[in-house]
Motif scaffolding. Structure first.
Motif, PDB file in Angstrom:
ATOM      1  N   GLU A 156       0.545  -1.482   0.182  1.00 35.92           N
ATOM      2  CA  GLU A 156      -0.092   0.103  -0.157  1.00 35.92           C
ATOM      3  C   GLU A 156       0.572   1.583  -0.148  1.00 35.92           C
ATOM      4  N   GLY A 157       1.494   1.349   0.698  1.00 32.17           N
ATOM      5  CA  GLY A 157       2.776   2.577   1.074  1.00 32.17           C
ATOM      6  C   GLY A 157       3.467   2.456  -0.829  1.00 32.17           C
ATOM      7  N   ASN A 158       3.894   1.279  -1.191  1.00 34.07           N
ATOM      8  CA  ASN A 158       4.312   1.516  -2.991  1.00 34.07           C
ATOM      9  C   ASN A 158       3.340   2.474  -4.029  1.00 34.07           C
ATOM     10  N   LEU A 159       2.093   1.459  -3.042  1.00 33.24           N
ATOM     11  CA  LEU A 159       0.737   2.453  -4.714  1.00 33.24           C
ATOM     12  C   LEU A 159       1.146   3.725  -4.167  1.00 33.24           C
ATOM     13  N   GLN A 160       0.488   3.878  -3.415  1.00 37.51           N
ATOM     14  CA  GLN A 160       0.941   5.281  -2.305  1.00 37.51           C
ATOM     15  C   GLN A 160       1.621   6.588  -2.932  1.00 37.51           C
ATOM     16  N   GLU A 161       3.516   6.133  -2.943  1.00 36.44           N
ATOM     17  CA  GLU A 161       3.966   6.747  -3.999  1.00 36.44           C
ATOM     18  C   GLU A 161       3.749   6.877  -5.058  1.00 36.44           C
ATOM     19  N   ARG A 162       3.472   5.142  -5.386  1.00 30.25           N
ATOM     20  CA  ARG A 162       3.307   5.995  -7.285  1.00 30.25           C
ATOM     21  C   ARG A 162       2.003   6.280  -7.075  1.00 30.25           C
ATOM     22  N   GLU A 163       0.766   6.331  -6.852  1.00 29.25           N
ATOM     23  CA  GLU A 163       0.263   7.119  -6.893  1.00 29.25           C
ATOM     24  C   GLU A 163       0.484   9.443  -7.252  1.00 29.25           C
ATOM     25  N   GLU A 164       1.549   8.816  -6.109  1.00 30.33           N
ATOM     26  CA  GLU A 164       1.876  10.431  -6.281  1.00 30.33           C
ATOM     27  C   GLU A 164       2.619  11.304  -6.925  1.00 30.33           C
ATOM     28  N   GLU A 165       3.456  10.448  -7.529  1.00 29.81           N
ATOM     29  CA  GLU A 165       4.342  10.179  -8.989  1.00 29.81           C
ATOM     30  C   GLU A 165       2.956  10.669 -10.064  1.00 29.81           C
ATOM     31  N   ILE A 166       1.939   9.574 -10.421  1.00 27.80           N
ATOM     32  CA  ILE A 166       1.373   9.670 -11.196  1.00 27.80           C
ATOM     33  C   ILE A 166       0.569  11.365 -11.287  1.00 27.80           C
ATOM     34  N   GLN A 167       0.390  11.568 -10.353  1.00 26.71           N
ATOM     35  CA  GLN A 167      -0.355  13.134  -9.462  1.00 26.71           C
ATOM     36  C   GLN A 167       0.678  13.778 -10.495  1.00 26.71           C
ATOM     37  N   GLU A 168       1.945  13.704  -9.978  1.00 29.56           N
ATOM     38  CA  GLU A 168       2.979  15.014 -10.706  1.00 29.56           C
ATOM     39  C   GLU A 168       2.911  15.024 -12.119  1.00 29.56           C
ATOM     40  N   ARG A 169       2.882  13.858 -12.449  1.00 34.74           N
ATOM     41  CA  ARG A 169       2.726  13.450 -13.448  1.00 34.74           C
ATOM     42  C   ARG A 169       1.399  14.200 -14.841  1.00 34.74           C
ATOM     43  N   GLU A 170       1.298  13.839 -13.994  1.00 32.86           N
ATOM     44  CA  GLU A 170      -0.453  14.737 -14.573  1.00 32.86           C
ATOM     45  C   GLU A 170      -0.799  15.924 -14.368  1.00 32.86           C
ATOM     46  N   GLU A 171      -0.476  16.566 -13.060  1.00 32.47           N
ATOM     47  CA  GLU A 171      -0.335  17.802 -12.762  1.00 32.47           C
ATOM     48  C   GLU A 171       0.459  18.427 -13.831  1.00 32.47           C
ATOM     49  N   GLU A 172       1.781  17.995 -14.452  1.00 37.09           N
ATOM     50  CA  GLU A 172       2.306  19.022 -15.353  1.00 37.09           C
ATOM     51  C   GLU A 172       1.929  18.442 -16.670  1.00 37.09           C
ATOM     52  N   ILE A 173       1.696  17.587 -16.821  1.00 35.74           N
ATOM     53  CA  ILE A 173       0.693  17.263 -18.467  1.00 35.74           C
ATOM     54  C   ILE A 173      -0.541  18.081 -18.018  1.00 35.74           C
ATOM     55  N   GLN A 174      -0.849  18.332 -17.149  1.00 32.44           N
ATOM     56  CA  GLN A 174      -2.560  19.712 -17.608  1.00 32.44           C
ATOM     57  C   GLN A 174      -1.554  21.133 -17.594  1.00 32.44           C
ATOM     58  N   GLU A 175      -1.072  21.236 -17.239  1.00 36.70           N
ATOM     59  CA  GLU A 175      -0.075  22.731 -17.468  1.00 36.70           C
ATOM     60  C   GLU A 175       0.696  22.828 -18.057  1.00 36.70           C
ATOM     61  N   ARG A 176       1.176  21.736 -19.025  1.00 33.67           N
ATOM     62  CA  ARG A 176       1.693  22.066 -20.854  1.00 33.67           C
ATOM     63  C   ARG A 176       0.455  21.906 -21.323  1.00 33.67           C
ATOM     64  N   GLU A 177      -0.598  21.558 -21.011  1.00 33.06           N
ATOM     65  CA  GLU A 177      -1.960  21.149 -22.141  1.00 33.06           C
ATOM     66  C   GLU A 177      -2.721  22.389 -22.077  1.00 33.06           C
ATOM     67  N   LYS A 178      -2.397  23.749 -20.468  1.00 32.46           N
ATOM     68  CA  LYS A 178      -2.329  24.117 -20.452  1.00 32.46           C
ATOM     69  C   LYS A 178      -1.906  25.698 -21.374  1.00 32.46           C
ATOM     70  N   LYS A 179      -0.684  25.383 -21.490  1.00 35.13           N
ATOM     71  CA  LYS A 179      -0.267  26.213 -22.523  1.00 35.13           C
ATOM     72  C   LYS A 179      -0.199  25.977 -23.513  1.00 35.13           C
ATOM     73  N   PHE A 180      -0.174  24.791 -24.211  1.00 32.21           N
ATOM     74  CA  PHE A 180      -0.198  24.598 -25.963  1.00 32.21           C
ATOM     75  C   PHE A 180      -2.191  25.184 -25.904  1.00 32.21           C
ATOM     76  N   ARG A 181      -2.760  25.019 -24.968  1.00 35.04           N
ATOM     77  CA  ARG A 181      -4.239  25.394 -25.260  1.00 35.04           C
ATOM     78  C   ARG A 181      -4.078  26.767 -25.494  1.00 35.04           C
ATOM     79  N   ASN A 182      -3.155  27.710 -24.589  1.00 33.09           N
ATOM     80  CA  ASN A 182      -3.014  29.181 -24.790  1.00 33.09           C
ATOM     81  C   ASN A 182      -2.130  29.743 -25.718  1.00 33.09           C
ATOM     82  N   ARG A 183      -1.509  29.101 -26.584  1.00 32.19           N
ATOM     83  CA  ARG A 183      -1.344  29.217 -27.822  1.00 32.19           C
ATOM     84  C   ARG A 183      -1.652  29.005 -28.787  1.00 32.19           C
ATOM     85  N   TRP A 184      -2.477  27.413 -27.780  1.00 29.24           N
ATOM     86  CA  TRP A 184      -3.117  27.232 -29.769  1.00 29.24           C
ATOM     87  C   TRP A 184      -4.818  28.314 -29.899  1.00 29.24           C
TER      88      TRP A 184
END
Length: 491
Positions: A406-434
């Motif tokens: 469960e601890g490993n899964l929680q760490e993985r979930e946090e990493e995935i959540q950070e990646r998702e936030e980065e992807i969302q920021e990039r998508e937001k920037k790309f959407r603004n430029r577009w």
């Protein structure tokens, strides 16, 4: 006392006694005859001269009977549940259903519960009864295992029918599984109506032979005959009594019951009156009556274990060395060879010794079997405890593994959540430029065009900066020239 019993049983009005009654004697006799609860109900509504102490004893005895009724009902239910739980085949011989024979249930007397089981089940039953706080007590009748518990509950377990008649035992020698089961039970069996009546008569014969026949036994017999007339008059019952030679005993017992509790019509009560005297005298020997009622039970009358201390002290010598005439009945060879009397005595002693050894060995075997059952249960408990400890350790290890996962899964979930936030920021920037140029009606540009526009803007800003610098340089030079020119001050 018999007048009280007759009036209460037949639900008739009781007339007050016309002469003095010694109620202390009535109390003592009714207690011995097991009818004190009915006598107490009879004396409640009549005028009587009775002491407060005697009346209190009547009440306490009646109260005890009432409390025992509830205790017996609960005990019967628990015992049958235990037998059913452990799969022990059992045949109910006597239980609380006797209350249904009387106009009021509190008139019945529940002397004890009687159950027939297989011989191999006795050690397990002994252990069950011990666990339920029952203690084994001495059985003066010599057969079966008797258990007792406070406040006076008595339970008897038999491994064979307690009636020592060969034809009777042969009739009841069938397997317990052949008897019908009680409702909602698979291992608890019950007697049919005919077999129940035959068992009751067989018990009365044994009580008569042991000198322990009482008014309560005759009353139960009378009530059963009234409640099940078809059963009493059935061909099966009559043929059975003829086979065991008990017709006269049953007939005279019925006459005595009619004399006591019935209409008292004119009949020949000669033998019945002798039977009445026998019961009221607590089993005083009457050889003439024995010969009339049970002519084929003579040998059992002689050999029956009466277990009376006073008689044993007086007749010990006669029992060890019976007379020659007595021995002729059982050893006809003495008529021809009288000198074999001593050897016949020895054979007789061996018979009693064999019976004593069998009873003793039965108790020893029961104790050994119970001991082995205790050891077996302890071993099962240790094995069960070890398995539980092992199971607990395994569960703890698995819980730790689950927590790590469960601890490993929680760490993985946090990493995935950070990646998702980065992807969302990039998508937001790309959407603004577009979407920015699209909102202004322009065609979206690529990255190279944006870089070129930025360079052009920077060059324009650089040109503006140079112009501003040149302008500031000109201003500086003008200021220098102004300082060098002479200035006149007007006064």
């Amino acid at each position: 006392m018999l007048m009280l019993l007759t009036a209460i049983i037949n639900q008739k009005t009781l007339q007050p006694p016309r002469r003095y009654v010694k109620w202390e004697t009535v109390l003592k006799v009714s207690d011995y005859q097991n009818v004190i609860n009915i006598v107490y109900l009879g004396i409640l509504g009549i005028e009587k001269e009775i002491s407060e102490e005697c009346e209190e004893q009547f009440f306490q005895s009646y109260k005890k009977e009432l409390l025992l009724r509830d205790s017996y009902s609960n005990a019967e239910e628990v015992i049958m549940w235990q037998l059913e739980r452990y799969g022990i085949e059992a045949l109910i011989l006597s239980d609380t259903r006797v209350e249904g024979l009387y106009p009021k249930p509190e008139m019945a007397n529940l002397g004890r519960l009687e159950i027939l089981v297989n011989k191999m089940s006795l050690p397990q039953i002994h252990r069950l009864m011990r666990d339920m706080d029952y203690g084994e007590v001495e059985n003066r009748m010599g057969t079966g295992a008797l258990y007792e518990r406070i406040p006076g509950i008595r339970v008897m377990f038999y491994d064979e029918m307690p009636v020592h008649n060969k034809a009777y035992k042969k009739y009841f020698s069938a397997s317990l599984k052949k008897y019908p089961c009680l409702e909602n039970y698979h291992y608890i069996h019950t007697l049919s109506a005919e077999d129940g009546y035959l068992y009751q008569v067989g018990k009365m014969v044994e009580f008569y032979l042991a000198g322990d026949l009482r008014i309560r036994d005759v009353l139960d017999f009378w009530q059963y005959q009234r409640a099940a007339e078809d059963v009493v008059q059935s061909k099966k019952v009559k043929d059975f009594f003829q086979r065991v030679k008990w017709q006269e005993f049953v007939h005279q017992m019925g006459l005595l019951a009619t004399l006591w509790f019935g209409d008292g019509a004119a009949r020949q009560y000669g033998v019945a009156l002798e039977l009445e005297e026998y019961i009221l005298s607590s089993g005083r020997e009457n050889k003439r009556l024995d010969q009339r009622l049970l002519p084929y039970e003579k040998s059992r009358l002689d050999f029956y274990w009466r277990n009376r201390d006073a008689e044993w002290a007086v007749k010990k010598r006669e029992w060890l060395f019976p007379s020659r005439e007595y021995m002729y009945r059982f050893f006809p060879v003495l008529n021809q060879y009288p000198f074999l009397l001593f050897f016949c005595w020895a054979i007789r002693w061996l018979r009693f010794l064999k019976q004593f050894a069998a009873n003793r060995w039965r108790k020893v075997w029961c104790g050994i079997s119970v001991r082995f059952l205790d050891i077996k249960e302890k071993m099962k408990g240790l094995i069960r405890k070890r398995e539980e400890n092992l199971s607990e350790k395994i569960l703890q290890n698995r819980e730790e593994e689950i927590r790590d996962v469960e601890g490993n899964l929680q760490e993985r979930e946090e990493e995935i959540q950070e990646r998702e936030e980065e992807i969302q920021e990039r998508e937001k920037k790309f959407r603004n430029r577009w979407e920015g140029p699209r909102d202004r009606g322009e065609k979206p540009r690529n990255r190279w065009e944006e870089v070129q526009d930025q360079e052009e803007e920077s060059q324009e800003r650089w040109g503006e900066a140079r112009d501003q610098e040149e302008e500031s340089q000109d201003q500086w030079e003008y200021a220098q020239d102004y300082e060098e020119e002479p200035q006149t001050i007007e006064i």
